[in-house]
Design a protein around this motif. Structure first.
Motif, PDB file in Angstrom:
ATOM      1  N   VAL A 470       0.852  -1.188   0.000  1.00 19.76           N
ATOM      2  CA  VAL A 470       0.000   0.000   0.000  1.00 19.76           C
ATOM      3  C   VAL A 470       0.889   1.241   0.000  1.00 19.76           C
ATOM      4  CG1 VAL A 470      -1.799   1.279   1.205  1.00 19.76           C
ATOM      5  CG2 VAL A 470      -1.805  -1.232   1.253  1.00 19.76           C
ATOM      6  N   LEU A 471       0.722   2.062  -1.019  1.00 19.88           N
ATOM      7  CA  LEU A 471       1.443   3.331  -1.108  1.00 19.88           C
ATOM      8  C   LEU A 471       0.501   4.419  -0.606  1.00 19.88           C
ATOM      9  CD1 LEU A 471       2.949   2.861  -4.692  1.00 19.88           C
ATOM     10  CD2 LEU A 471       3.944   2.173  -2.492  1.00 19.88           C
ATOM     11  N   GLU A 472       0.660   4.801   0.664  1.00 23.64           N
ATOM     12  CA  GLU A 472      -0.237   5.775   1.265  1.00 23.64           C
ATOM     13  C   GLU A 472      -0.007   7.158   0.676  1.00 23.64           C
ATOM     14  OE1 GLU A 472       1.834   3.797   3.049  1.00 23.64           O
ATOM     15  OE2 GLU A 472       0.811   2.926   4.790  1.00 23.64           O
ATOM     16  N   GLY A 473      -1.060   7.963   0.704  1.00 22.11           N
ATOM     17  CA  GLY A 473      -0.958   9.317   0.173  1.00 22.11           C
ATOM     18  C   GLY A 473       0.084  10.153   0.874  1.00 22.11           C
ATOM     19  N   HIS A 474       0.232   9.969   2.191  1.00 20.02           N
ATOM     20  CA  HIS A 474       1.211  10.788   2.908  1.00 20.02           C
ATOM     21  C   HIS A 474       2.641  10.323   2.667  1.00 20.02           C
ATOM     22  CE1 HIS A 474       0.525   7.577   5.965  1.00 20.02           C
ATOM     23  NE2 HIS A 474       1.799   7.765   6.231  1.00 20.02           N
ATOM     24  N   ARG A 529      -1.430  -5.816 -10.066  1.00 17.06           N
ATOM     25  CA  ARG A 529      -2.748  -5.187 -10.195  1.00 17.06           C
ATOM     26  C   ARG A 529      -2.735  -3.863  -9.446  1.00 17.06           C
ATOM     27  NH1 ARG A 529      -8.287  -7.026  -7.611  1.00 17.06           N
ATOM     28  NH2 ARG A 529      -9.802  -6.306  -9.163  1.00 17.06           N
ATOM     29  N   VAL A 530      -3.250  -2.815 -10.058  1.00 16.82           N
ATOM     30  CA  VAL A 530      -3.256  -1.477  -9.481  1.00 16.82           C
ATOM     31  C   VAL A 530      -4.683  -1.117  -9.083  1.00 16.82           C
ATOM     32  CG1 VAL A 530      -2.697   0.946  -9.821  1.00 16.82           C
ATOM     33  CG2 VAL A 530      -1.301  -0.827 -10.937  1.00 16.82           C
ATOM     34  N   VAL A 531      -4.877  -0.847  -7.796  1.00 17.92           N
ATOM     35  CA  VAL A 531      -6.172  -0.421  -7.273  1.00 17.92           C
ATOM     36  C   VAL A 531      -5.956   0.856  -6.476  1.00 17.92           C
ATOM     37  CG1 VAL A 531      -8.150  -1.014  -5.828  1.00 17.92           C
ATOM     38  CG2 VAL A 531      -7.001  -2.801  -7.157  1.00 17.92           C
ATOM     39  N   MET A 532      -6.778   1.870  -6.714  1.00 20.86           N
ATOM     40  CA  MET A 532      -6.647   3.142  -6.012  1.00 20.86           C
ATOM     41  C   MET A 532      -7.797   3.340  -5.045  1.00 20.86           C
ATOM     42  SD  MET A 532      -5.261   5.760  -8.916  1.00 20.86           S
ATOM     43  CE  MET A 532      -3.714   5.428  -9.763  1.00 20.86           C
ATOM     44  N   LYS A 533      -7.482   3.863  -3.861  1.00 20.51           N
ATOM     45  CA  LYS A 533      -8.489   4.331  -2.918  1.00 20.51           C
ATOM     46  C   LYS A 533      -8.720   5.806  -3.233  1.00 20.51           C
ATOM     47  CE  LYS A 533      -8.982   0.589  -0.361  1.00 20.51           C
ATOM     48  NZ  LYS A 533     -10.281  -0.098  -0.191  1.00 20.51           N
ATOM     49  N   TYR A 534      -9.950   6.159  -3.572  1.00 20.91           N
ATOM     50  CA  TYR A 534     -10.177   7.495  -4.110  1.00 20.91           C
ATOM     51  C   TYR A 534     -11.542   8.036  -3.694  1.00 20.91           C
ATOM     52  CZ  TYR A 534     -13.788   6.279  -7.552  1.00 20.91           C
ATOM     53  OH  TYR A 534     -14.972   5.922  -8.143  1.00 20.91           O
ATOM     54  N   LEU A 615      -6.967  11.319  -3.804  1.00 23.56           N
ATOM     55  CA  LEU A 615      -6.275  10.036  -3.825  1.00 23.56           C
ATOM     56  C   LEU A 615      -5.744   9.704  -2.430  1.00 23.56           C
ATOM     57  CD1 LEU A 615      -5.242   7.626  -5.438  1.00 23.56           C
ATOM     58  CD2 LEU A 615      -3.259   9.007  -6.097  1.00 23.56           C
ATOM     59  N   LYS A 616      -6.300   8.642  -1.860  1.00 21.97           N
ATOM     60  CA  LYS A 616      -5.888   8.206  -0.522  1.00 21.97           C
ATOM     61  C   LYS A 616      -4.683   7.270  -0.568  1.00 21.97           C
ATOM     62  CE  LYS A 616      -6.293   7.135   3.920  1.00 21.97           C
ATOM     63  NZ  LYS A 616      -5.873   8.068   4.974  1.00 21.97           N
ATOM     64  N   ALA A 617      -4.673   6.328  -1.525  1.00 18.61           N
ATOM     65  CA  ALA A 617      -3.592   5.345  -1.576  1.00 18.61           C
ATOM     66  C   ALA A 617      -3.627   4.611  -2.900  1.00 18.61           C
ATOM     67  CB  ALA A 617      -3.712   4.350  -0.427  1.00 18.61           C
ATOM     68  N   VAL A 618      -2.485   4.026  -3.255  1.00 14.96           N
ATOM     69  CA  VAL A 618      -2.362   3.140  -4.410  1.00 14.96           C
ATOM     70  C   VAL A 618      -1.950   1.770  -3.896  1.00 14.96           C
ATOM     71  CG1 VAL A 618      -1.175   2.684  -6.576  1.00 14.96           C
ATOM     72  CG2 VAL A 618      -1.695   5.052  -5.933  1.00 14.96           C
ATOM     73  N   HIS A 619      -2.730   0.752  -4.244  1.00  9.28           N
ATOM     74  CA  HIS A 619      -2.425  -0.622  -3.855  1.00  9.28           C
ATOM     75  C   HIS A 619      -1.808  -1.342  -5.044  1.00  9.28           C
ATOM     76  CE1 HIS A 619      -5.114  -0.962  -0.101  1.00  9.28           C
ATOM     77  NE2 HIS A 619      -5.148   0.305  -0.488  1.00  9.28           N
ATOM     78  N   LEU A 620      -0.681  -1.998  -4.807  1.00  8.93           N
ATOM     79  CA  LEU A 620      -0.027  -2.824  -5.813  1.00  8.93           C
ATOM     80  C   LEU A 620      -0.107  -4.271  -5.354  1.00  8.93           C
ATOM     81  CD1 LEU A 620       3.172  -0.674  -6.521  1.00  8.93           C
ATOM     82  CD2 LEU A 620       1.034  -0.706  -7.813  1.00  8.93           C
TER      83      LEU A 620
END
Length: 624
Positions: A470-474, A529-534, A615-620
Motif C-alpha cells: 500500500v502506497l499511502e498518500g502521505h 494489479r493497481v487499485v486506487m483508494k479514491y 487520492l488516498k492510496a495506491v495498492h499494488l
C-alpha cells in the motif's frame, strides 16, 4: 518427583505434629528433625543457581507525547500516576534521561542503540520515518537468542515490509505503523500485516493483546514492546477518566484529556504488573517505562524550557523508570546523563546475550551506574538533531553533564544546566571557549553520523513476505515542488491537511503539470494489479489519468463518482489531524514492473472538472 521445597515442607509438618513419645525413639530418628533445615538450605542454593541462569523477560512501555512532568512523582499534583510512581520506587529512576525531540527518531534510536540519523530516519512522514532495512533491532537480537517477541502499539518506523515490525524482529504485532491513528475507539488495527477490527479504547485493546502474549509465552523468555499511542492527539479518552480531570477544575480540555490519557496508561501498566505477579514471573521481568519526547502542549514540565519538537531540555528530557527486582535495588536514582541509545546494550547485558552483532552502537550499557559503579561510567556528550539532513539545518544540541549548547535555528546558545536548569541565562558570550568546543564536537559528530545518503528509503514491492503493498498518500512526494506544505492555488496539488501527516491524502489536484510520486524498489518483477483508494464528486468525473513505473504505463478514466462519508470521531477537542473518511475502490488494471529501483507516478492528462480526484492510496497487488 517433588521439588526440594515441597518435600521439606511435608517433613517439617510431620515433625511438628509428631507425638511426644517420639522423643524415645533412636537418636537417628531425632536427627530426622533437622532434614527440613538441610532441605531449606539446598532449596535456597537451588533457587540461587536458577536465578543466575534464568534469562529475564522484558516488558518495555513507551508512551507518545507524555512529558517529564506528566508523572505525579515529578512534582505534578494535578495528575494521578500511582503505577508510574511504583515502578520508579521499586527500581531505578533515571534523573536525566534523553530522547529525540519527536516520535519516529526516538523509536529508531531505541530499537537500534544508534542515533536515528544513522538509520535513515530524519522525519515523521513522507517515508522519512522508515529505518533502512539492514538496521539490526533489539527485537531481532532477542529473537535470535530464543526470545518470543511481540509489539503492540504505534510503530512509526516504516509501514511496508521489511520495514514493518514483522520484518524487524517482531513475530507478533498489533497496532499501526503511521505517526498517529485517526480514532482510538472501535477502530481497525494492523495484525501482522492484515487489517482487523478492534473493540473498545485502543490502549486497553493493546494491553489485552500484550497480556495474551505474556500468558502464552510465560514458560519461555519474552520481549513485549508496548509503544502506546497516547497522550498523542486526537484527544480521545474513556468517559470516566475525562470526567475525573474535568472535575478537578481543569479548564483547558486538551490538558484535561492529556492527563486523563496518562492515568489510563497508568491503569494499563498496573494490569501488566498484576499479570506478571499472577504468573509469578515479576521478579524475573525487566519492566521499563519511558516516553518518546517532551509534552505535546504547553503544560507543567518541571520548569524546563521547551516542549515536543524542541532541542531544549524540555523537548528531550523524559521520565525513564526500570524495575527488575532480581537485579535492581528499590529506590535507585541514576544521576548521570543517559539516553534512548543506551537501552539496547543494557538489555543485552541483563539478558545474557553475548557476542551479538549490530552496526556500530552509540549507546552503552547502563548496568554499571544502575549498580552504583560511577567509576565505570566516563563522561560523555549526547547529540540532538531534528528537522534537517545537512550540517546547518534543523534543531541541534549537545548535552554534557553540565552544559547544553543548542541551536533552534536562531544561532547557538549555551546554558549551565546545573546552576540554571530552566535555561534563563544564555552563556554563549560569557563562555565562548566552552561553546566553541561543543560546536566543534557537534560538527564532527554530525559529519560522521550523517555521512550516508538521505534519498527516500524506497518502498519494497514484491517482497516474498508480502504480495500487497500500500502506497499511502502521505508517503507521496508532490511534483513540481516536493515540499511538505503546498499552496494548491500556486502548485495545482496539495495534501488535504497542512503538512501531509499520517492518514492524510492527495487533494486539490487541479493542474496537469502536477502529480504525486512514490519511490520504489521492485524486488520481484512481474504483473501487479493497481487499485486506487479514491473519492470523486459527480461533477468531477471524466478525468483521464495515467499510472507509470519501470517503463510501463496504464491509462484510465475516472468514470464513476464516489462521495466519501466522514467517520464519526469522539474527539474531546477539535482535531488538527485529517479526519477519517470512507473511500472508493478504483480498479485501474495491471502494470508490469521490472526489477530494480523506480518511481511510480500518477499523472492527470485531462481534468474536465474542478479536480482530478482525491487520492488516498495506491495498492499494488502481485499477480500469480
Amino acid at each position: 518427583d517433588h521439588h526440594p521445597r515441597q518435600l521439606g515442607q511435608a517433613i517439617a509438618t510431620f515433625s511438628v505434629r509428631a507425638p511426644s513419645d517420639f522423643g524415645q525413639i533412636s537418636s537417628v530418628m531425632r536427627l530426622f528433625r533437622f532434614v527440613p533445615i538441610l532441605l531449606f538450605l539446598l532449596t535456597a542454593i537451588h533457587d540461587s543457581l536458577l536465578a543466575v541462569d534464568r534469562r529475564p523477560n522484558v516488558v518495555l512501555v513507551m508512551t507518545d507525547d507524555q512529558g517529564f512532568g506528566d508523572v505525579r512523582s515529578h512534582g505534578n499534583a494535578l495528575i494521578d500516576t500511582p503505577v508510574h510512581d511504583r515502578i520508579a520506587a521499586e527500581g531505578a529512576r533515571f534523573d536525566r534521561f534523553f530522547v529525540s525531540p519527536v516520535c519516529a527518531p526516538t523509536r529508531a534510536s531505541l530499537l537500534t542503540g544508534r542515533y536515528h540519523i544513522r538509520t535513515g530516519v530524519h522525519g515523521v512522514t513522507r517515508g522519512h520515518e522508515s529505518m533502512r532495512a539492514d538496521e539490526i533491532t533489539v527485537a531481532e537480537l532477542l529473537r535470535d537468542a530464543g526470545y518470543a517477541t511481540g509489539a503492540f502499539g504505534k510503530w512509526h518506523n516504516g509501514s511496508q515490509y521489511p520495514h514493518h515490525p514483522n520484518g524487524q524482529g517482531f513475530d507478533e504485532f498489533l497496532g499501526f505503523c503511521a505517526g498517529h491513528w485517526n480514532n482510538y475507539f472501535d477502530t481497525t488495527l494492523d495484525h501482522n500485516g492484515s487489517m482487523v477490527p478492534s473493540k473498545g479504547f485502543m490502549i486497553d485493546t493493546l494491553t489485552d493483546a500484550a497480556l495474551a502474549f505474556i500468558e502464552s509465552n510465560k514458560d519461555r523468555p519474552f520481549f513485549c514492546y508496548l509503544p502506546y499511542n497516547t497522550p498523542h492527539s486526537p484527544w480521545q479518552v474513556p468517559e470516566r477518566y475525562w470526567k475525573k480531570y474535568r472535575a478537578k477544575g481543569i479548564d483547558d480540555p486538551s490538558l484535561a484529556c492529556a492527563y486523563a490519557m496518562c492515568e489510563n496508561i497508568d491503569d494499563n501498566m498496573g494490569r501488566l504488573l498484576a499479570k506478571l505477579d499472577e504468573l509469578k514471573i515479576a521478579d524475573d521481568t525487566i519492566f521499563i517505562f519511558l516516553t518518546d519526547n517532551g509534552p505535546n502542549t504547553s503544560r507543567y514540565n518541571a520548569g524546563m524550557k521547551g516542549r515536543k519538537g524542541s532541542a531544549h531540555e524540555g523537548g528531550v528530557r523524559v521520565p525513564c523508570f526500570m524495575r527488575y527486582p532480581r537485579r535492581i535495588k528499590p529506590g535507585t536514582v541514576v544521576k548521570p546523563i543517559t539516553a534512548h541509545i543506551d537501552l539496547l546494550p543494557t538489555l543485552m547485558e541483563y539478558c545474557g546475550v553475548k557476542g551479538y552483532q549490530t552496526k556500530p552502537l552509540d549507546g552503552r550499557s547502563l548496568a554499571p551506574i544502575i549498580d552504583g559503579n560511577a567509576a565505570a561510567w566516563p563522561s560523555r556528550m549526547l547529540f540532538t538533531v531534528w528537522g534537517g539532513t545537512r550540517l546547518e539545518e534543523g534543531r541541534r544540541a549537545v548535552r554534557t553533564e553540565r552544559w547544553r549548547a543548542v541551536n533552534e535555528r536562531r544561532g547557538w546558545e549555551l546554558y549551565d544546566m546545573i546552576n540554571d536548569p530552566s535555561q534563563r541565562n544564555n552563556q554563549a558570550q560569557a563562555k565562548p571557549a566552552v561553546l566553541a568546543k561543543l560546536r566543534m564536537a557537534y560538527d564532527e559528530w554530525f559529519a560522521e553520523a550523517a555521512s550516508s545518503e538521505f534519498d527516500p528509503v524506497p518502498v519494497q514491492v514484491g517482497h516474498p513476505e508480502r504480495d500487497t503493498v500500500v502506497l499511502e498518500g502521505h508517503y507521496a512526494y508532490l511534483t513540481p515542488t516536493g515540499r511538505e506544505r503546498l499552496d494548491p492555488r500556486r502548485h495545482g496539488i496539495s495534501y488535504h491537511g497542512r503538512s501531509g501527516w499520517a492518514n492524510d491524502w492527495i487533494d486539490n489536484w487541479t493542474s496537469t503539470e502536477a502529480h504525486p510520486r512514490w519511490h520504489l524498489n521492485v524486488v520481484r518483477e512481474g504483473e501487479y494489479r493497481v487499485v486506487m483508494k479514491y473519492a470523486c464528486a459527480p461533477s468531477d468525473t471524466g478525468a483521464l489519468l495515467r499510472v507509470e513505473a519501470a517503463g510501463d504505463s496504464l491509462g484510465f478514466q475516472v468514470a464513476k463518482a464516489f462521495v466519501p462519508e466522514t467517520v464519526p470521531s469522539p474527539d474531546r477537542v477539535g482535531r488538527k489531524e485529517a479526519p477519517e473518511r470512507t473511500w472508493g475502490n478504483l480498479v485501474v488494471g495491471t502494470l508490469r514492473l521490472a526489477k530494480g529501483n523506480t518511481v511510480l507516478r500518477v499523472r492527470a492528462l485531462e481534468i474536465p472538472g474542478d479536480e482530478a480526484l482525491e487520492l488516498k492510496a495506491v495498492h499494488l497487488i502481485r499477480q500469480p
